[in-house]
Design a protein around this motif. Structure first.
Motif, PDB file in Angstrom:
ATOM      1  N   MET A   1     -21.949  -6.299 -13.919  1.00 26.09           N
ATOM      2  CA  MET A   1     -21.027  -5.272 -13.426  1.00 26.09           C
ATOM      3  C   MET A   1     -20.868  -5.402 -11.909  1.00 26.09           C
ATOM      4  SD  MET A   1     -20.183  -3.423 -16.067  1.00 26.09           S
ATOM      5  CE  MET A   1     -20.022  -1.672 -16.041  1.00 26.09           C
ATOM      6  N   LYS A   2     -19.617  -5.316 -11.481  1.00 27.05           N
ATOM      7  CA  LYS A   2     -19.349  -5.478 -10.052  1.00 27.05           C
ATOM      8  C   LYS A   2     -18.463  -4.341  -9.559  1.00 27.05           C
ATOM      9  CE  LYS A   2     -19.408 -10.466  -9.632  1.00 27.05           C
ATOM     10  NZ  LYS A   2     -18.605 -11.652  -9.409  1.00 27.05           N
ATOM     11  N   THR A   3     -18.646  -3.949  -8.336  1.00 24.86           N
ATOM     12  CA  THR A   3     -17.742  -2.962  -7.736  1.00 24.86           C
ATOM     13  C   THR A   3     -16.669  -3.724  -6.968  1.00 24.86           C
ATOM     14  OG1 THR A   3     -19.517  -1.370  -7.554  1.00 24.86           O
ATOM     15  CG2 THR A   3     -17.585  -0.985  -6.176  1.00 24.86           C
ATOM     16  N   LEU A   4     -15.430  -3.416  -7.341  1.00 21.60           N
ATOM     17  CA  LEU A   4     -14.313  -4.194  -6.823  1.00 21.60           C
ATOM     18  C   LEU A   4     -13.244  -3.273  -6.239  1.00 21.60           C
ATOM     19  CD1 LEU A   4     -13.484  -7.293  -7.064  1.00 21.60           C
ATOM     20  CD2 LEU A   4     -12.039  -6.555  -8.958  1.00 21.60           C
ATOM     21  N   LYS A   5     -12.626  -3.709  -5.151  1.00 23.68           N
ATOM     22  CA  LYS A   5     -11.525  -2.923  -4.594  1.00 23.68           C
ATOM     23  C   LYS A   5     -10.274  -3.170  -5.437  1.00 23.68           C
ATOM     24  CE  LYS A   5      -8.793  -2.041  -0.472  1.00 23.68           C
ATOM     25  NZ  LYS A   5      -8.411  -2.472   0.864  1.00 23.68           N
ATOM     26  N   ILE A   6      -9.698  -2.081  -5.980  1.00 20.36           N
ATOM     27  CA  ILE A   6      -8.553  -2.192  -6.880  1.00 20.36           C
ATOM     28  C   ILE A   6      -7.260  -1.717  -6.205  1.00 20.36           C
ATOM     29  CG2 ILE A   6      -7.560  -1.385  -9.085  1.00 20.36           C
ATOM     30  CD1 ILE A   6      -9.974  -3.108  -9.486  1.00 20.36           C
ATOM     31  N   TRP A   7      -7.387  -0.560  -5.536  1.00 18.24           N
ATOM     32  CA  TRP A   7      -6.198   0.071  -4.935  1.00 18.24           C
ATOM     33  C   TRP A   7      -6.289   0.025  -3.413  1.00 18.24           C
ATOM     34  CZ3 TRP A   7      -2.993   0.476  -8.705  1.00 18.24           C
ATOM     35  CH2 TRP A   7      -3.398   0.905  -9.970  1.00 18.24           C
ATOM     36  N   ASP A   8      -5.175  -0.330  -2.790  1.00 18.49           N
ATOM     37  CA  ASP A   8      -5.148  -0.288  -1.318  1.00 18.49           C
ATOM     38  C   ASP A   8      -4.955   1.166  -0.849  1.00 18.49           C
ATOM     39  OD1 ASP A   8      -2.524   0.336  -1.748  1.00 18.49           O
ATOM     40  OD2 ASP A   8      -1.753  -1.644  -1.264  1.00 18.49           O
ATOM     41  N   SER A   9      -5.171   1.376   0.437  1.00 15.90           N
ATOM     42  CA  SER A   9      -5.078   2.747   0.989  1.00 15.90           C
ATOM     43  C   SER A   9      -3.671   3.309   0.791  1.00 15.90           C
ATOM     44  CB  SER A   9      -5.389   2.749   2.484  1.00 15.90           C
ATOM     45  OG  SER A   9      -6.480   1.956   2.731  1.00 15.90           O
ATOM     46  N   ALA A  10      -2.666   2.469   0.994  1.00 15.66           N
ATOM     47  CA  ALA A  10      -1.282   2.955   0.936  1.00 15.66           C
ATOM     48  C   ALA A  10      -0.956   3.548  -0.447  1.00 15.66           C
ATOM     49  CB  ALA A  10      -0.319   1.808   1.249  1.00 15.66           C
ATOM     50  N   THR A  11      -1.377   2.839  -1.507  1.00 17.09           N
ATOM     51  CA  THR A  11      -1.097   3.322  -2.863  1.00 17.09           C
ATOM     52  C   THR A  11      -1.846   4.619  -3.127  1.00 17.09           C
ATOM     53  OG1 THR A  11      -0.855   1.029  -3.537  1.00 17.09           O
ATOM     54  CG2 THR A  11      -1.092   2.641  -5.300  1.00 17.09           C
ATOM     55  N   ARG A  12      -3.081   4.680  -2.656  1.00 17.22           N
ATOM     56  CA  ARG A  12      -3.879   5.897  -2.885  1.00 17.22           C
ATOM     57  C   ARG A  12      -3.288   7.086  -2.132  1.00 17.22           C
ATOM     58  NH1 ARG A  12      -9.197   4.629  -0.724  1.00 17.22           N
ATOM     59  NH2 ARG A  12      -8.462   2.607  -0.035  1.00 17.22           N
ATOM     60  N   ILE A  13      -2.920   6.834  -0.876  1.00 21.80           N
ATOM     61  CA  ILE A  13      -2.323   7.936  -0.089  1.00 21.80           C
ATOM     62  C   ILE A  13      -1.010   8.368  -0.745  1.00 21.80           C
ATOM     63  CG2 ILE A  13      -1.229   8.510   2.127  1.00 21.80           C
ATOM     64  CD1 ILE A  13      -3.389   6.690   3.423  1.00 21.80           C
ATOM     65  N   PHE A  14      -0.229   7.369  -1.177  1.00 24.99           N
ATOM     66  CA  PHE A  14       1.037   7.687  -1.867  1.00 24.99           C
ATOM     67  C   PHE A  14       0.763   8.590  -3.071  1.00 24.99           C
ATOM     68  CE2 PHE A  14       3.304   6.685  -5.792  1.00 24.99           C
ATOM     69  CZ  PHE A  14       4.564   7.153  -5.490  1.00 24.99           C
ATOM     70  N   HIS A  15      -0.211   8.204  -3.895  1.00 26.83           N
ATOM     71  CA  HIS A  15      -0.482   8.958  -5.119  1.00 26.83           C
ATOM     72  C   HIS A  15      -0.811  10.414  -4.832  1.00 26.83           C
ATOM     73  CE1 HIS A  15      -2.923  10.541  -8.435  1.00 26.83           C
ATOM     74  NE2 HIS A  15      -2.108   9.835  -9.207  1.00 26.83           N
ATOM     75  N   TRP A  16      -1.756  10.628  -3.908  1.00 26.00           N
ATOM     76  CA  TRP A  16      -2.183  12.016  -3.659  1.00 26.00           C
ATOM     77  C   TRP A  16      -1.135  12.797  -2.878  1.00 26.00           C
ATOM     78  CZ3 TRP A  16      -5.218  13.264  -7.177  1.00 26.00           C
ATOM     79  CH2 TRP A  16      -6.184  12.391  -7.669  1.00 26.00           C
ATOM     80  N   ALA A  17      -0.375  12.097  -2.038  1.00 25.33           N
ATOM     81  CA  ALA A  17       0.729  12.767  -1.325  1.00 25.33           C
ATOM     82  C   ALA A  17       1.787  13.212  -2.331  1.00 25.33           C
ATOM     83  CB  ALA A  17       1.346  11.830  -0.290  1.00 25.33           C
ATOM     84  N   LEU A  18       1.986  12.375  -3.352  1.00 21.71           N
ATOM     85  CA  LEU A  18       2.947  12.726  -4.401  1.00 21.71           C
ATOM     86  C   LEU A  18       2.481  13.994  -5.132  1.00 21.71           C
ATOM     87  CD1 LEU A  18       5.550  11.313  -5.558  1.00 21.71           C
ATOM     88  CD2 LEU A  18       4.099  10.553  -7.439  1.00 21.71           C
ATOM     89  N   VAL A  19       1.193  14.024  -5.462  1.00 22.85           N
ATOM     90  CA  VAL A  19       0.632  15.199  -6.151  1.00 22.85           C
ATOM     91  C   VAL A  19       0.839  16.450  -5.293  1.00 22.85           C
ATOM     92  CG1 VAL A  19      -1.501  16.272  -6.993  1.00 22.85           C
ATOM     93  CG2 VAL A  19      -1.072  13.835  -7.419  1.00 22.85           C
TER      94      VAL A  19
END
Lengths: 314, 214
Positions: free
Chosen positions: B1-19
């Motif tokens: 099992m590995k911890t991997l970066k999946i989402w960039d900051s821009a997509t995450r900020i977009f998602h929560w800003a949309l909410v």
């Protein structure tokens, strides 16, 4: 995650809960649409059609108030706040507030209508025409008597009498313009040539009134022929009092197909010409000197349903 | 099992800003705060425009090319996923990808109809002067109705997300906050993440477009 029976069971339970929540949400949504429920009940014959009777107090007195102040925003097209006030039926369904708008006490509709006009929640909103105290009192009266759609005006003896409303039919200016067009040029020419003689019966009419008063001294058979040739078919009223026309002009007058009023006091008319004139198909009123009228002529005009007004000279 | 970066900051900020903006748009209209509702609407326009650009130029997991698959493939995945026979680990899953498309279409219509709306009380959307009053009234109605479609989509989205969180034990919510996820196997080809400066530029363009419409 592994596809074990235990996990499959968990997934099933999850979707059962989701399904139940979805159904619950759907039920709440449908409940917030009382007009759907009413429709279904009516279609199934479980309840009579919800509507006010034609002679109801609501239709004659309350509906016009809502129509005047509320319906611009609360009709089927806009239904602001999900509220419609365009009929008794719709009033029953209330709006987003789901408040019962038929109750007499603490009625949200009345409370909002009573707010100062500058209040953010006032209805009608600031800047719109506002109901009068009398109109508000009338709605309150209707509410206190059970907000019925069947009670008639007779059940509200204390209500002030209904104001008479005078309505005017809408004028179709385009049609009038079209009707005037065929003789427009001739009318214009005659008006320029003989000021104050020729005018339309009304702003809405294409028929003419000819009043010879301004030129009575020179209004003779020839001039009458000139008017007849130009605008004869649209002359409705003709005042030839004290003009120089002779009995021969009766033939010309008979060709005016829309002539309804003719005034010829001060004009010499032969007996036989007056009889001839009685055959005019559209003539309704004739003013003539008394001296030319005898009993026989009066009888003829009575038979023809033409009002004969005798004028005594001197 | 590995911890991997999946989402960039821009997509995450977009998602929560949309909410946040959807909630703000709902709250403001419910409380008759039409001016604030308009601002929330224009923020949503900016966010949608940004997401469209970002779906073409952005990081790999945010691109259309990464998450849009054939509709039947998405349905097959959905069927298997519900039966716990399929699990997608990196980026939007095939069904989720279509949810993004549908959500963007419905939101797009919602903001477009808002731009053409009026409230008969002095407010009119930025483009409502370009259409007749009757058409503006029609769009005002449609703006109201399409909100129901949006709520339905949000519900489906939440059902899917909590299915992953509660049943599949895959915390998508946390991943959308941190951008990281524990995966069994890292992708063969390392994920591409677009530079933050590009995200800022895209955000600037989207914001400028939204402001120009305002």
């Amino acid at each position: 995650m592994n596809n074990t029976p235990q996990n499959t069971e968990k997934a099933k339970r999850y979707f059962i809960i989701v399904g139940l929540l979805s159904v619950l949400w759907l039920v709440l949504f449908v409940r917030s649409q009382p007009h759907w429920i009413q429709h279904i009940k009516e279609d199934l014959g479980l309840t009579p059609v919800l509507q006010a009777s034609d002679d109801s107090f609501y239709n004659s007195r309350i509906d016009p108030i809502f129509e005047k102040y509320c319906v611009a925003c609360h009709d089927s097209n806009k239904a602001k706040g999900h509220l419609r006030l365009d009929s008794f039926r719709q009033l029953n369904f209330s709006g987003r507030s789901e408040a019962d708008l038929r109750q007499a006490d603490h009625n949200l509709l009345i409370e909002r209508m009573m707010l100062p006009e500058t209040d953010r929640l006032a209805m009608p909103p600031y800047g719109r025409d506002r109901q009068t105290e009398e109109e508000l009192a009338l709605i309150k009266l209707w509410l206190t008597k059970g907000s019925s759609g069947t009670l008639t005006e007779a059940d509200f003896p204390e209500a002030p009498a209904k104001a008479k409303v005078i309505t005017f039919t809408e004028i179709n200016w385009h049609t009038i313009e079209q009707n005037r067009k065929p003789y427009e040029q001739q009318v214009h020419q005659l008006q320029n040539q003989y000021p104050f003689v020729l005018q339309y019966q009304a702003r809405t009419s294409n028929l003419l009134i000819v009043n010879s008063f301004a030129i009575k001294a020179r209004f003779d058979d020839q001039l009458l022929t000139q008017f007849n040739n130009a605008v004869g078919p649209i002359i409705a009223e003709l005042d030839l009092s004290n003009t120089k026309i002779s009995s021969d002009s009766i033939t010309t007058l008979l060709t005016m197909s829309q002539l309804s009023t003719l005034k010829i006091p001060g004009v010499e008319v032969e007996n036989k010409q007056l009889i001839k004139l009685a055959q005019h198909p559209t003539l309704k009123t004739l003013l003539v000197d008394e001296q030319w009228v005898d009993e026989h002529i009066e009888n003829i005009y009575t038979q023809q349903s033409i009002e004969l007004i005798k004028v005594k000279q001197g | 099992m590995k911890t991997l970066k999946i989402w960039d900051s821009a997509t995450r900020i977009f998602h929560w800003a949309l909410v946040i903006n959807i909630v703000a748009a709902w709250y403001t209209i419910e409380n008759r705060l039409i001016e604030l509702h308009e601002i929330a609407g224009h923020c949503l326009i900016g966010l949608l425009v940004f997401r469209l650009i970002w779906a073409i130029l952005g990081s790999r997991t945010s691109r259309f090319t990464h998450f849009v698959v054939q509709p039947f493939a998405a349905l097959r995945y959905l069927n298997k996923s519900i039966r716990l026979q399929a699990h997608h680990q990196v980026g939007h899953n095939p069904a989720g990808g279509w949810m993004v498309i549908v959500m963007m279409c419905v939101l797009g219509f919602q903001v477009f109809s808002g731009l053409l709306s009026n409230d008969d009380l002095g407010f009119s959307g930025a483009l409502s002067d370009h259409v007749s009053k009757a058409l503006s009234d029609t769009f005002t109605q449609l703006h109201r109705y399409s909100f129901n479609a949006l709520v339905t989509l949000i519900w489906l989205h939440l059902v899917a997300v909590f299915f992953y969180v509660l049943i599949k034990k895959d915390n998508l919510i946390k991943a959308m906050f941190t951008g990281k996820k524990t995966v069994e196997q890292a992708p063969v080809k390392p994920l591409y993440f677009a530079p933050t400066s590009l995200a800022l530029l895209c955000g600037l363009i989207a914001g400028a477009f939204s402001y120009w419409l305002f």
